[in-house]
Scaffold this motif. Structure first.
Motif, mmCIF file in Angstrom:
data_model
loop_
_atom_site.group_PDB
_atom_site.id
_atom_site.type_symbol
_atom_site.label_atom_id
_atom_site.label_comp_id
_atom_site.label_asym_id
_atom_site.label_seq_id
_atom_site.Cartn_x
_atom_site.Cartn_y
_atom_site.Cartn_z
ATOM 1 N N ILE A 1 0.848 -1.188 0.000
ATOM 2 C CA ILE A 1 0.000 0.000 0.000
ATOM 3 C C ILE A 1 0.885 1.240 0.000
ATOM 4 O O ILE A 1 2.025 1.215 0.475
ATOM 5 C CB ILE A 1 -0.982 0.018 1.191
ATOM 6 N N TRP B 1 1.333 5.640 0.618
ATOM 7 C CA TRP B 1 0.879 6.687 1.537
ATOM 8 C C TRP B 1 -0.506 7.189 1.115
ATOM 9 O O TRP B 1 -1.339 7.520 1.963
ATOM 10 C CB TRP B 1 1.881 7.845 1.539
ATOM 11 N N ASP C 1 -2.888 5.383 -0.354
ATOM 12 C CA ASP C 1 -3.838 4.366 0.083
ATOM 13 C C ASP C 1 -4.132 4.509 1.575
ATOM 14 O O ASP C 1 -5.287 4.439 2.010
ATOM 15 C CB ASP C 1 -3.287 2.960 -0.167
ATOM 16 N N LYS C 2 -3.085 4.667 2.368
ATOM 17 C CA LYS C 2 -3.248 4.762 3.815
ATOM 18 C C LYS C 2 -4.040 6.007 4.197
ATOM 19 O O LYS C 2 -4.921 5.957 5.056
ATOM 20 C CB LYS C 2 -1.878 4.780 4.492
ATOM 21 N N GLU D 1 -7.691 5.668 3.787
ATOM 22 C CA GLU D 1 -8.322 4.893 4.855
ATOM 23 C C GLU D 1 -8.727 5.795 6.023
ATOM 24 O O GLU D 1 -9.668 5.475 6.760
ATOM 25 C CB GLU D 1 -7.376 3.809 5.373
ATOM 26 N N GLU D 2 -8.014 6.905 6.190
ATOM 27 C CA GLU D 2 -8.186 7.745 7.369
ATOM 28 C C GLU D 2 -9.104 8.936 7.127
ATOM 29 O O GLU D 2 -9.732 9.440 8.070
ATOM 30 C CB GLU D 2 -6.812 8.228 7.846
ATOM 31 N N MET E 1 -0.404 13.588 5.795
ATOM 32 C CA MET E 1 -0.610 12.501 6.743
ATOM 33 C C MET E 1 -0.995 13.029 8.116
ATOM 34 O O MET E 1 -1.750 12.390 8.859
ATOM 35 C CB MET E 1 0.650 11.642 6.836
ATOM 36 N N TYR F 1 3.942 2.568 1.936
ATOM 37 C CA TYR F 1 3.650 2.967 3.312
ATOM 38 C C TYR F 1 4.086 1.903 4.311
ATOM 39 O O TYR F 1 3.855 0.709 4.123
ATOM 40 C CB TYR F 1 2.148 3.204 3.503
ATOM 41 N N THR F 2 4.726 2.377 5.395
ATOM 42 C CA THR F 2 4.933 1.576 6.603
ATOM 43 C C THR F 2 4.699 2.500 7.786
ATOM 44 O O THR F 2 4.925 3.716 7.698
ATOM 45 C CB THR F 2 6.348 0.996 6.694
ATOM 46 N N ASP F 3 4.269 1.947 8.894
ATOM 47 C CA ASP F 3 4.082 2.768 10.089
ATOM 48 C C ASP F 3 5.388 3.432 10.507
ATOM 49 O O ASP F 3 5.400 4.580 10.961
ATOM 50 C CB ASP F 3 3.557 1.919 11.246
ATOM 51 N N ARG G 1 6.152 6.727 8.751
ATOM 52 C CA ARG G 1 5.226 7.828 8.994
ATOM 53 C C ARG G 1 5.758 8.729 10.101
ATOM 54 O O ARG G 1 6.305 8.259 11.100
ATOM 55 C CB ARG G 1 3.870 7.258 9.420
ATOM 56 N N ALA H 1 0.291 6.200 14.014
ATOM 57 C CA ALA H 1 -0.574 5.322 13.231
ATOM 58 C C ALA H 1 -1.670 4.711 14.093
ATOM 59 O O ALA H 1 -2.834 4.623 13.684
ATOM 60 C CB ALA H 1 0.252 4.227 12.570
#
Length: 390
Positions: free
Chosen positions: A4, A6, A8-9, A12-13, A253, A278-280, A283, A290
């Motif tokens: 996924i 950034w 995509d993430k 989600e938010e 973000m 993306y990875t936590d 971020r 996250a």
């Protein structure tokens, strides 16, 4: 499975809105994302008006509106200059080209040159409404952006009563946000960065972790908490927060972590977010940020229903204001004072006083209006040239 991104993430938010009117870009992004709303201002309208694909549309629109004016009886008053009538129809026709490529609303902004004139702002918004009806775009598919001055928000209140949805834009402080709630605006658009920072990066507060380090984050968190508390106290709908004016992907973000309803993103920033796996850990704020991020509510759920208070990471921002020149360790406008003030009473006198008392708000509001007036003048020049070519 592909990793996924950034983008995509972030989707989600919150809802990702696009700050770009080019239909080719929307089609290009369709395999990746179908944007929610398409926002704009005089700058983006002017850019798209000058696109080669719109040269003939502008000439046709100019000829059509001019001929309608010439055919009207001499006794019929014309409430708008010819160029503004052409501009408005042209902007709506460009919206028509993109509305089926997004999920939600297209947004256009009333004339910034009329931001301190209630009657003129009302008239321009109603002209937009008529032009949207002309091309078959219903009221549930558009929204009118209104600058957050007292006179313009008085117009917004009247427009809301007429069933025309509005968004308060060029917003920089809590009193403006409360005034938008009192006007009944559907949404607001707080600017995360000073508009001048996009051209002059020397004034951009570039930080590693914008959610807690950017000087405007405190005001944004306070606005979101204001609306959360107001909804809990009154049960009345509060404006949705469409955060805008981002420069970096980290800032976008941060809007997700803070709990905005949407982020309005430039095409270049969208492409940047879409290119980053993306990875936590990558971020800002890492896994802590996250894990604290809220999942966006279902569309049928009132946005502020059951919203928790800011996370432990963001809660300290409720008590400070880095933009408060007198004392950055205190808030410029307290919750209790803001909710007790009727900002639209007596011709919005209290809002005018609050804007004048906050140097950041007054300066940035003036800068935004100046920028958009310059863009509007460029569009007027294009229209004048189109008329001269007929």
């Amino acid at each position: 499975m592909a990793p996924i991104t950034w983008l995509d993430k972030l989707e989600e938010e919150l809802n990702i809105d696009v700050d770009w009117m080019d239909p080719d870009f929307l089609v290009q992004m369709q395999p990746t994302i179908r944007f929610h709303d398409l926002t704009s201002n005089q700058n983006f309208v002017d850019i798209q008006m000058g696109h080669p694909s719109n040269v003939e549309l502008l000439r046709d629109t100019a000829r059509e509106v001019r001929d309608e004016r010439n055919a009207a009886p001499d006794t019929q008053p014309q409430p708008h200059p010819l160029w503004l009538a052409i501009y408005t129809r042209m902007a709506v026709r460009m919206c028509k080209k993109v509305v089926d490529l997004i999920q939600g609303r297209v947004l256009l902004q009333t004339s910034p040159a009329q931001a301190y004139d209630t009657a003129a702002t009302l008239a321009h918004a109603r002209l937009y409404d008529a032009e949207f009806a002309r091309v078959g775009i219903p009221r549930n598919r558009f929204c009118i952006k209104i600058p957050c001055t007292g006179p313009a928000l008085l117009a917004a209140r009247e427009l809301q009563e007429e069933g025309i949805q509005t968004l308060g834009t060029a917003l920089f402080g809590l009193p403006q946000a409360m005034a938008c709630s009192q006007a009944g605006c559907l949404s607001i658009s707080p600017y995360y960065n000073d508009v001048r920072a996009h051209a002059d990066r020397s004034i951009w507060p570039e930080v590693h972790d914008p959610a807690v380090e950017h000087p405007n984050s405190a005001r944004l968190v306070q606005i979101l908490d204001l609306y959360r508390r107001q909804y809990a106290a009154t049960g009345q709908r509060q404006p949705l927060v469409k955060n805008a004016s981002f420069i970096s992907r980290e800032e976008a973000m941060a809007a997700g972590e803070m709990g905005c309803q949407s982020a309005t993103l430039f095409n270049t920033l969208i492409l940047d977010l879409a290119a980053q796996p993306y990875t936590d850990a990558a971020r800002p704020g890492g896994a802590v940020a996250a894990q604290a991020t809220l999942v966006k509510p279902a569309p049928e759920t009132p946005f502020y229903q059951d919203r928790p208070a800011p996370s432990a990471r963001l809660a300290p921002l409720l008590l400070i204001d880095p933009l408060h020149a007198a004392d950055p360790t205190t808030v410029a406008a307290s919750y209790d004072t803001v909710v007790a003030t009727d900002y639209l009473a007596d011709e919005a006198k209290n809002l005018a006083a609050a804007i004048a008392a906050d140097p950041v708000v007054s300066d940035r509001l003036e800068a935004a209006l100046t920028l958009f007036i310059e863009c509007e003048k460029r569009s007027q020049d294009k229209i004048d040239k189109a008329l001269a070519s007929l």
